[in-house]
Scaffold this motif. Structure first.
Motif, mmCIF file in Angstrom:
data_model
loop_
_atom_site.group_PDB
_atom_site.id
_atom_site.type_symbol
_atom_site.label_atom_id
_atom_site.label_comp_id
_atom_site.label_asym_id
_atom_site.label_seq_id
_atom_site.Cartn_x
_atom_site.Cartn_y
_atom_site.Cartn_z
ATOM 1 N N LEU A 495 1.130 -1.545 -0.247
ATOM 2 C CA LEU A 495 0.393 0.427 -0.262
ATOM 3 C C LEU A 495 1.152 1.578 -0.341
ATOM 4 O O LEU A 495 1.142 1.004 0.892
ATOM 5 C CB LEU A 495 -0.586 0.282 0.740
ATOM 6 C CG LEU A 495 -1.968 -1.395 1.814
ATOM 7 C CD1 LEU A 495 -3.166 -1.200 2.577
ATOM 8 C CD2 LEU A 495 -2.689 -1.696 0.339
ATOM 9 N N ARG A 496 0.515 1.864 -1.480
ATOM 10 C CA ARG A 496 1.429 3.203 -0.882
ATOM 11 C C ARG A 496 0.804 4.302 -0.290
ATOM 12 O O ARG A 496 1.670 5.329 0.099
ATOM 13 C CB ARG A 496 1.556 3.385 -2.481
ATOM 14 C CG ARG A 496 1.963 2.806 -3.108
ATOM 15 C CD ARG A 496 3.365 2.342 -2.637
ATOM 16 N NE ARG A 496 3.968 0.982 -3.530
ATOM 17 C CZ ARG A 496 5.455 0.903 -3.458
ATOM 18 N NH1 ARG A 496 6.082 0.915 -3.189
ATOM 19 N NH2 ARG A 496 5.979 -0.073 -4.600
ATOM 20 N N GLN A 497 -0.380 4.259 0.508
ATOM 21 C CA GLN A 497 -1.392 5.351 1.058
ATOM 22 C C GLN A 497 -1.654 5.060 2.162
ATOM 23 O O GLN A 497 -1.930 3.616 2.028
ATOM 24 C CB GLN A 497 -1.663 6.736 -0.014
ATOM 25 C CG GLN A 497 -2.902 6.304 -0.619
ATOM 26 C CD GLN A 497 -3.725 6.785 -1.300
ATOM 27 O OE1 GLN A 497 -3.147 7.691 -1.460
ATOM 28 N NE2 GLN A 497 -4.376 6.307 -1.639
ATOM 29 N N VAL A 498 -2.455 6.018 2.998
ATOM 30 C CA VAL A 498 -2.913 5.519 4.423
ATOM 31 C C VAL A 498 -3.756 4.168 4.409
ATOM 32 O O VAL A 498 -4.890 5.129 3.092
ATOM 33 C CB VAL A 498 -3.392 6.566 4.838
ATOM 34 C CG1 VAL A 498 -4.039 5.533 6.276
ATOM 35 C CG2 VAL A 498 -1.898 6.513 6.257
ATOM 36 N N PRO A 499 -4.481 2.926 4.293
ATOM 37 C CA PRO A 499 -6.354 2.697 3.829
ATOM 38 C C PRO A 499 -7.005 3.137 4.878
ATOM 39 O O PRO A 499 -7.447 3.405 6.093
ATOM 40 C CB PRO A 499 -5.521 0.938 3.650
ATOM 41 C CG PRO A 499 -5.207 0.774 4.540
ATOM 42 C CD PRO A 499 -3.982 2.179 4.741
ATOM 43 N N SER A 500 -8.327 4.212 3.692
ATOM 44 C CA SER A 500 -9.159 4.650 4.362
ATOM 45 C C SER A 500 -10.306 3.626 4.838
ATOM 46 O O SER A 500 -10.932 3.626 5.834
ATOM 47 C CB SER A 500 -10.021 5.183 3.239
ATOM 48 O OG SER A 500 -10.436 4.498 1.991
ATOM 49 N N PHE A 546 0.038 9.424 11.225
ATOM 50 C CA PHE A 546 -0.690 10.140 12.202
ATOM 51 C C PHE A 546 -2.291 9.890 11.845
ATOM 52 O O PHE A 546 -2.897 9.660 12.999
ATOM 53 C CB PHE A 546 -0.647 11.951 12.182
ATOM 54 C CG PHE A 546 -1.126 12.250 10.249
ATOM 55 C CD1 PHE A 546 -1.054 12.502 8.752
ATOM 56 C CD2 PHE A 546 -2.307 12.726 10.474
ATOM 57 C CE1 PHE A 546 -1.732 12.663 8.351
ATOM 58 C CE2 PHE A 546 -4.006 13.119 9.581
ATOM 59 C CZ PHE A 546 -2.460 13.055 8.237
ATOM 60 N N GLU A 547 -2.257 9.585 10.609
ATOM 61 C CA GLU A 547 -3.759 8.631 10.461
ATOM 62 C C GLU A 547 -4.304 7.650 11.450
ATOM 63 O O GLU A 547 -5.508 7.190 11.552
ATOM 64 C CB GLU A 547 -3.767 8.891 9.034
ATOM 65 C CG GLU A 547 -3.943 10.050 8.321
ATOM 66 C CD GLU A 547 -3.031 9.922 7.310
ATOM 67 O OE1 GLU A 547 -2.991 10.183 6.217
ATOM 68 O OE2 GLU A 547 -1.584 9.344 8.158
ATOM 69 N N LEU A 548 -2.880 6.957 11.102
ATOM 70 C CA LEU A 548 -3.439 5.293 12.249
ATOM 71 C C LEU A 548 -3.011 5.518 13.904
ATOM 72 O O LEU A 548 -3.320 4.486 14.364
ATOM 73 C CB LEU A 548 -2.797 4.940 11.211
ATOM 74 C CG LEU A 548 -2.595 3.797 9.727
ATOM 75 C CD1 LEU A 548 -1.869 3.298 9.097
ATOM 76 C CD2 LEU A 548 -4.204 3.401 9.804
ATOM 77 N N VAL A 549 -2.586 6.239 13.979
ATOM 78 C CA VAL A 549 -2.068 6.769 15.734
ATOM 79 C C VAL A 549 -3.089 6.670 16.179
ATOM 80 O O VAL A 549 -3.190 5.614 17.208
ATOM 81 C CB VAL A 549 -1.278 8.234 15.422
ATOM 82 C CG1 VAL A 549 -0.911 7.738 17.456
ATOM 83 C CG2 VAL A 549 0.146 7.768 15.140
ATOM 84 N N GLU A 550 -4.112 7.393 16.189
ATOM 85 C CA GLU A 550 -5.029 7.259 17.134
ATOM 86 C C GLU A 550 -5.622 5.714 17.095
ATOM 87 O O GLU A 550 -6.431 5.361 18.246
ATOM 88 C CB GLU A 550 -6.436 8.450 17.184
ATOM 89 C CG GLU A 550 -7.125 8.261 17.722
ATOM 90 C CD GLU A 550 -8.340 7.632 17.700
ATOM 91 O OE1 GLU A 550 -9.282 7.339 18.376
ATOM 92 O OE2 GLU A 550 -8.829 7.251 16.318
#
Length: 639
Positions: A495-500, A546-550
């Motif tokens: 994956l090249r970007q954070v999956p939604s 940062f999108e996955l931290v929480e």
């Protein structure tokens, strides 16, 4: 003579075989144009006189399947995947999974054929000269058949026991197997099939398949051996005299299963599980090898979404009847040792039972790596290189300290090279990890292993869950490496970007904190040296996008932890715990299962060295005892 027509000359068959092989190597189903080609070849093959003969045979079989023997002399025709031919107008009615036609490669031989009466378990002897970890994976995948008494697992041959002299000596001893399963490398030497055995004095050792067939015939020619399985790269690749499979079927056994193309380990295990289950099932009166292999291909097609890998296993058959075993007088019962062992198992700790009854987070340590032959090999290589350069270091240093000496004195790039040399082809799967993975559900789980053991075990045990693997960045930029295996699929994608769509409440997320090898054999520099731990281990907020931290921190705070393979006396383990949880105490109900040799139970229960200085429940257990506990809880319907 049967003519296929002008559209299927030798060049056309070569091209079609290459396309099927490419699809299999990629784990892909047949694309529409390729599907049309195999349907057209099916139509060209089964028509005219051949079709009329098949119709008469179907009538005579009273609705049962008809054996379709390919008596091929040409090497190219032997190597063609006839099992991939598909009935026109059908998407999945291949010869290889047909319920009405059983394709085999017929072998001419003066040796007699007869089914073997089996009154109890079918005895299986596995040989893995260079891949001992493959044996535990094979044994694990056959667990149900072994536990029921349908299959008996003979002491396998690996390492020094699989050298040429030791192997030939084993052929003179009891108990004699019904099935011989070889896992290793095959090839051609001057056009003749050979199989690789264990090395002799650091030199590669290969045995002529013709010689091996003669030895097997001389030792067990009048005995129970009926089937050989070659899980080898070129086991069914035709050679100058004959393929390894044909030679063995001609002289040593009534039937040989081999692979046209190399296959991934997990695919071979799926095939073996379905094949042996069908062949040795207690409810059957006979063991039909052709019918069982068709059932195994059907299972692979269903589980792997029509992957062309299902067409790699092929069957060479000596006689006119695929029934190898007569089970009419058979009585199957669980092995006495298993029953005795179960009665002697102490009850699992109540806290462990309660933990496994609810969602939990697994934190898997790397204790097994220090015990594994591959890691001992890495230690010996580093120690030996330093000594050779007259830079000796004390023996029995922690691996992180030894690796630090090596990186400072010889170089980080050389250390990376040594790691890849040792682990580039390693197969490492402690049986306990597979049992733990079986009980995991959606959520976040953590591994400190530098090989993709946990994620592979979860993928094997839970094929219908979407699985994400996240390897935190070793840099401050937060560019974590992410991979995904979709529910029901077998391929891993980068994956090249954070999956939604990532949702820990629904999906499985595996955090790989020590890096190393990801699934699909993707390498990144592992945490090995003391500096790696000092500089590369930081809090999750700086390691993850940062999108996955929480969502990941929230998931870790929801469920109790089961800590296995960890040590309070390992400073890297203490560091990783603090980076994961800061000063927060571990969730109520968390539990550590500890190696008895460490005598650490008091440290964990009092919380010394733990985040928040608050203890957790702890118990000491060997791997074998923990495996028995997990099996006992499963038998009770818990966990």
């Amino acid at each position: 003579m049967h003519l296929l027509g002008p559209g299927f000359d030798a060049d056309a068959l070569h091209a079609l075989a290459r396309r099927l092989k490419t699809a299999a190597e990629g784990g892909m189903p047949l694309e529409p144009e390729l599907a049309r080609q195999v349907q057209a070849l099916h139509r060209a093959l089964i028509q005219g006189d051949l079709q009329a003969v098949l119709e008469r045979l179907r009538e005579a079989s009273d609705g049962g399947p008809v054996l379709l023997r390919f008596m091929l002399q040409d090497a190219d025709l032997q190597g063609f995947p006839w099992e991939a031919l598909c009935e026109p107008g059908r998407d999945f009615e291949f010869l290889g999974n047909s319920a009405s036609l059983l394709p085999v490669r017929g072998v001419r031989s003066p040796e007699p054929w007869q089914p073997r009466e089996v009154r109890g378990a079918v005895r299986l002897l596995a040989i893995a000269p260079l891949h001992p970890h493959s044996l535990s994976r094979l044994q694990g995948t056959l667990h149900e058949s072994l536990a029921s008494g349908e299959i008996e697992w003979l002491e396998p041959l690996t390492g020094p026991r699989s050298r040429k002299a030791a192997l030939f000596e084993r052929l003179r001893r009891q108990p004699e197997p019904h099935i011989l399963h070889f896992i290793g490398h095959g090839g051609l030497h001057e056009g003749r099939p050979v199989l690789r055995l264990a090395d002799e004095e650091d030199e590669e050792s290969w045995v002529s398949v013709e010689l091996l067939a003669q030895q097997l015939h001389g030792a067990w020619g009048q005995g129970p051996l009926r089937l050989i399985v070659l899980e080898a790269c070129e086991g069914a690749s035709p050679g100058a005299l004959a393929s390894a499979a044909e030679l063995l079927a001609r002289t040593a056994a009534d039937a040989v299963v081999a692979y046209l193309w190399p296959v991934r380990m997990d695919v071979a295990l799926r095939c073996s599980r379905a094949f042996y289950r069908a062949l040795t099932r207690a409810a059957r009166e006979e063991g039909d090898v052709a019918l069982s292999l068709n059932e195994a291909r059907r299972s692979v097609l269903a589980e792997l979404e029509g992957s062309a890998e299902a067409f790699s296993p092929v069957l060479y058959l000596r006689g006119r009847d695929p029934v190898l075993f007569d089970f009419k007088a058979r009585k199957v019962s669980p092995p006495p040792l298993a029953a005795t062992t179960r009665t002697e198992v102490s009850p699992p700790p109540a806290a462990l039972g309660r933990l496994l009854e609810q969602p939990f987070t697994l934190l898997l340590g790397n204790r097994w790596e220090e015990e594994a032959p591959d890691f001992r090999g890495l230690r010996e290589r580093l120690q030996g290189e330093l000594t050779q350069k007259e830079l000796p270091v004390p023996y029995e240093l922690p691996l992180s300290t030894l690796a630090q000496h090596f990186a400072l004195r010889i170089g980080q790039e050389e250390l990376d090279y040594e790691f890849q040399e040792v682990f580039g082809q390693a197969h490492f799967m402690p049986p306990l990890v597979r049992l733990l993975a079986r009980r995991l559900g959606p959520g976040v789980h953590i591994t400190l292993l530098r090989l993709p053991v946990l994620e592979q075990a979860i993928a094997e045990q839970h094929p219908r869950l979407t699985l994400y693997v996240i390897q935190p960045s070793s840099n401050a930029d937060g560019h974590a490496v992410m991979m995904r295996r979709e529910a029901g699929a077998v391929r891993w994608e980068r994956l090249r970007q954070v999956p939604s769509g990532l949702e820990p409440e629904r999906d499985v997320v595996v955090l790989r904190l020590c890096s190393g090898y990801l699934p699909a054999h993707l390498f990144s520099r592992p945490l090995l040296t003391e500096d790696d731990y000092l500089l590369g281990v930081r809090g999750l907020s700086s390691l993850l996008p940062f999108e996955l931290v929480e969502p990941i921190q929230s998931a870790l705070s929801l469920h109790p932890l089961l800590l296995v393979g960890m040590s309070m006396l390992d400073w890297s383990h203490r560091m990783l715990l603090y980076q994961l949880f800061g000063k927060r105490t571990l969730m109520r109900g968390s539990m550590a299962v500890l190696d008895p040799s460490g005598r650490e139970q008091e440290l964990w229960e009092e919380g010394r060295g733990l985040p928040g200085k608050t203890g957790v429940r702890a118990c000491e257990s060997t791997d074998e005892a923990l495996e028995d506990w997990l099996e006992a809880l499963a038998a009770e319907g818990r966990g």
